[in-house]
Scaffold this motif. Structure first.
Motif, short mmCIF file in Angstrom:
data_model
loop_
_atom_site.label_atom_id
_atom_site.label_comp_id
_atom_site.label_asym_id
_atom_site.label_seq_id
_atom_site.Cartn_x
_atom_site.Cartn_y
_atom_site.Cartn_z
N ASP A 202 39.88 35.46 40.66
CA ASP A 202 40.54 36.81 39.33
C ASP A 202 39.94 35.63 38.45
O ASP A 202 40.08 36.17 37.55
N VAL A 203 39.56 34.77 37.87
CA VAL A 203 39.05 34.10 37.06
C VAL A 203 37.52 35.03 35.99
O VAL A 203 37.49 35.76 36.96
N ASP A 204 37.66 34.68 34.54
CA ASP A 204 36.86 35.03 34.26
C ASP A 204 35.27 34.66 34.25
O ASP A 204 35.70 32.96 33.49
N HIS A 205 34.98 34.84 34.89
CA HIS A 205 33.61 34.35 35.28
C HIS A 205 32.24 33.92 33.93
O HIS A 205 31.88 33.00 33.75
N ASP A 206 32.44 34.61 32.91
CA ASP A 206 31.55 34.82 31.82
C ASP A 206 32.25 33.49 30.99
O ASP A 206 31.70 33.14 30.64
N LEU A 207 33.66 33.44 30.85
CA LEU A 207 34.39 32.50 29.80
C LEU A 207 33.80 31.13 30.70
O LEU A 207 33.61 30.84 29.87
N ARG A 208 34.22 31.15 31.40
CA ARG A 208 33.51 29.68 32.33
C ARG A 208 32.11 29.09 31.58
O ARG A 208 31.91 28.28 31.61
#
Length: 138
Positions: free
Chosen positions: A32-38
């Motif tokens: 569920d993490v934000d891949h764009d932020l990563r």
């Protein structure tokens, strides 16, 4: 030439105070993490995010934390031990409308118990709220 999307991603990482060359250790990764932020963090810092197996200290700990992930104070104390002198923790919790939301009062209490100073909150990602926590000087 940098695309508008690439610039927007980089700006998201810069908005949370990251700079080129920093080592960012990620804890609590899940589907569920934000891949764009990563991606933005890796693009801006020029480094891949490092995980639990990283054997050195980090400049920043990126802690994804959901209400059912256990004890927040314990997670913050563990994160402090991973930081270099002057490092910071970005605590990312699901926004109020999402499952796993952590109340701001719980964050403030856990941060204080862990000896951290809460200095800034930001909408770091679409579904996540970021809280910047400064580690105590050693």
């Amino acid at each position: 030439m940098v695309s508008d999307q690439g610039t927007e991603r980089t700006n998201r990482a810069a908005r949370v105070g990251l700079v080129p060359g920093q080592v960012v250790q990620e804890i609590g990764y899940g589907e569920d993490v934000d891949h764009d932020l990563r991606d933005a963090i890796e693009e801006l810092t020029g480094n891949d995010l490092v995980g639990d197996d990283y054997a050195d200290v980090a400049d920043v700990v990126l802690l994804w934390f959901r209400d059912d992930d256990g004890d927040l104070t314990d997670a913050l104390v563990e994160a402090v031990g991973l930081l270099d002198e002057g490092g910071m923790i970005w605590l990312l919790t699901p926004k109020e409308t999402r499952d796993g939301h952590v109340k701001p009062s719980e964050i403030a209490e856990a941060a204080q118990t862990a000896g951290l100073s809460q200095s800034k909150s930001a909408g770091a990602a679409t579904d996540w709220t970021g809280t910047r926590l400064a580690a105590p000087r050693r």
